[in-house]
Enzyme design. Structure first.
Site, PDB file in Angstrom:
ATOM      1  N   LYS A  76       0.862  -1.178   0.000  1.00 20.74           N
ATOM      2  CA  LYS A  76       0.000   0.000   0.000  1.00 20.74           C
ATOM      3  C   LYS A  76       0.900   1.230   0.000  1.00 20.74           C
ATOM      4  CE  LYS A  76      -3.912   1.883   2.693  1.00 20.74           C
ATOM      5  NZ  LYS A  76      -4.775   1.670   3.878  1.00 20.74           N
TER       6      LYS A  76
ATOM      7  N   SER B 123      -9.823   1.842   2.879  1.00 22.34           N
ATOM      8  CA  SER B 123      -8.889   2.596   2.063  1.00 22.34           C
ATOM      9  C   SER B 123      -7.854   1.740   1.327  1.00 22.34           C
ATOM     10  CB  SER B 123      -8.142   3.611   2.924  1.00 22.34           C
ATOM     11  OG  SER B 123      -7.313   2.942   3.855  1.00 22.34           O
TER      12      SER B 123
ATOM     13  N   SER C 157     -10.285  -0.450   7.066  1.00 21.18           N
ATOM     14  CA  SER C 157      -9.609  -0.318   5.760  1.00 21.18           C
ATOM     15  C   SER C 157      -8.888  -1.563   5.259  1.00 21.18           C
ATOM     16  CB  SER C 157      -8.613   0.843   5.796  1.00 21.18           C
ATOM     17  OG  SER C 157      -9.286   2.064   5.729  1.00 21.18           O
TER      18      SER C 157
END
Lengths: 486, 93
Positions: free
Chosen positions: A79, A154, A178
């Site tokens: 990420k 997210s 998330s």
């Protein structure tokens, strides 16, 4: 031979037996990304040269050493909230568009020490602010099961990339849902650790009392292996606990006989999709069939979770994002006459709408005259939620419930509702506020879209959730269903 | 609903310049969040302490020894403006 969708143990075996090299694997996944990612937008930055260099080094290591690490030579993605030395790290925000970190996040350094191969940085909601992936300054990520739908967020890019077989696994982070929510919406297995289990050092901060660093992969056994690598106390993050890291993957006991599984009635909310509910109920029946004892439990303060989060999270965001001043790194305005304007204009130009909204909300509730009424009050209600979980975990080993109340929504849905995230993540947030570890594992489909089963454990109870998750995956095939991208 | 003046005051504290349209938007958005959390005021929390550490850790410290702090050039490299090895900012006075 196709290498997508193989679990880490399978890739490990192929590499150890020299049936494939790390360079071959890395090229394979890079090609797959180039072919398919234009349809998904799950990557912000590909680190092609660095990845091939790391793969060559891994191959040398494999050739010369007797024993490889679990992740040696295996490609993965991170990420883009993790800082990676020498590789652009943006948090999906234009304010960091040109940021090249001089160091690695602790979690990345631990993975690197195993000679794993970082292939690229995945898309996310800007600064992890969002639950749909759509607040990214680099465009929305699409759900591989239906590219007109959101993958959740997210950790949108990590979920989409793993789901589509673009990488065998990816790092992810969670503040309030998330990891679990996008894992659920894209049909992959996701691990949100106990708060403090994995160091936050070098992961761009959102809500520092909530931020948890985890991963997504194809099975709970894979996640247990990854957890062993990423976890541990770090002097650079004083909230990492002095708690030993068990050999989770070797210690997995998939026998569910006698395990006490709590079913919290408050997590089966009225407006849950019926297809989600029936898939989760089937999964619970399967656990019972395997010998688990089901216990109905009561968590009446669950309903306050999202409200507490709506205060605590923006408060911490407003403090954390104060560091973006246009002076030490990141975007700087070209149009300021004094220092104050440098701050005001650089931040106005660099931050997206959602970051601004959270900074403004947090600044308001922390400002003089409101701090007691909002922040202190929320942190007291949070204590109620923590105490309630502690009581429940005296009766049961784990809790199970849906990961999200709905399957993936169409792109564009989230922007219409400023409270979308608090609703989408309402089944994840209470556990986040209490620092609890949790998994989302695929447990079926509703309208041809994946549904996730959430398994929540007590603080530091990673082994318990891995055991139950692995037990479930031993007798089900949902985690082996993969999308065909059109 | 929050007033325009309140939003402008908050934007000054947060050091973010807002357009008129944004001021209006945040009047609505922040008010919506405050309405959303209103219910918390009714929750009884007498005698409960504030959560400061979710796992109960207290006073974590490390030995006070100097360690290598990283490469200065690599760190400064990300700054928009530097001079003679220092960050350069606009005049304050």
């Amino acid at each position: 031979m196709n290498y997508e969708f193989l679990e880490l143990t399978e890739l490990r075996k192929l590499l150890d037996e020299k049936k494939v090299s790390s360079v071959e694997l890395t090229k394979y996944f890079l090609n797959r990304i180039k072919e398919l990612d234009p349809k998904l937008n799950s990557f912000i930055t590909l680190a092609e040269e660095e990845a091939l260099q790391a793969a060559r080094e891994a191959d040398e290591y494999i050739a010369s050493e007797g024993e490889n690490f679990p992740l040696t030579g295996i490609p993965y993605a991170s990420k883009d909230l993790f800082v990676t030395k020498g590789i652009r790290s943006t948090a999906a925000s234009k304010i960091l568009d040109n940021y090249i970190p001089p160091y690695d996040a602790t979690a990345i350094a631990k993975i690197k020490a195993q000679k794993a191969v970082l292939i690229g940085k995945t898309n996310l909601d800007q600064f992890a602010h969002g639950s749909s992936g759509e607040t990214s300054a680099y465009g929305a990520t699409k759900n591989p099961w239906d590219t007109e739908r959101m993958p959740g967020g997210s950790s949108s890019g990590s979920a989409s990339a793993v789901s589509a077989g673009l990488v065998p696994w990816a790092t992810a982070t969670e503040t309030g849902g998330s990891i679990r929510q996008p894992a659920s919406l894209t049909g992959v297995s996701g691990w949100k650790p106990t708060y403090g289990r994995v160091s936050r050092y070098g992961v761009m901060a959102m809500g520092s009392s909530l931020d948890s660093i985890g991963a997504m992969a194809y099975s709970v056994r894979d996640l247990a292996m990854i957890a062993e690598v990423m976890s541990g106390q770090d002097l650079k993050d004083s909230t990492t606990g002095p708690v030993e890291v068990p050999a989770y993957s070797k210690l997995i006991n998939a026998d569910l006989k006698g395990i006490k599984v709590g079913i919290p009635k408050q997590y089966f909310i009225d407006d849950m999709e019926s297809g989600v509910k029936s898939a989760v109920m089937d999964a619970i029946k399967e656990l019972e069939k395997q010998g688990a004892t089901l216990v109905d439990v009561d968590l009446p303060n669950t309903k306050y979770g999202s409200l507490v989060y709506a205060i605590v999270c923006p408060s911490e965001v407003s403090s954390n994002l104060a560091r973006y001043d246009g002076i030490r790194y990141g975007h700087v305005t070209g149009d300021a006459k004094d220092l104050l304007e440098v701050y005001q204009k650089s931040r106005a130009e660099g931050f997206g709408d959602e970051a601004k909204r959270r900074i403004m909300t947090g600044t308001y509730v922390l400002s003089a005259g409101y701090y007691d009424a909002y922040y202190k009050k929320a942190q007291r209600v949070r204590r109620l939620i923590i105490n309630e979980f502690e009581e429940v975990f005296k009766q049961v080993d784990v809790l199970v419930c849906p990961s999200t109340p709905n399957v993936a929504a169409k792109l564009g849905h989230a922007a219409q509702d400023p409270l979308f995230g608090y609703i989408a993540d309402q089944l994840n947030i209470p556990g986040s506020l209490a620092g609890l570890p949790a998994l989302s594992v695929p447990c079926g489909f509703s309208e041809d879209l994946p549904v996730g089963l959430q398994i929540i454990g007590p603080q530091w109870g990673e082994q318990k959730i891995f055991n139950v998750g692995a037990g479930y995956q031993e007798v089900t095939e949902w985690h082996k269903q993969h999308p065909s991208i059109k | 609903m929050l007033s325009k003046e309140e939003i402008i005051k908050i934007s000054h504290l947060a050091r973010i310049e807002l357009s008129d349209a944004e001021v209006e938007k945040f009047q609505k958005d922040i008010s919506a969040v405050l309405d959303y959390v209103e219910e918390l005021k009714q929750v009884g929390t007498d005698g409960l302490d504030i959560v400061s550490s979710v796992t109960g850790l207290e006073n974590v410290s490390r030995a006070d020894v100097a360690v290598e702090g990283g490469n200065k050039d690599e760190i400064m490299h990300n700054a928009p403006e530097t001079k003679d090895g220092y960050y350069k900012v606009k005049a304050i006075l």
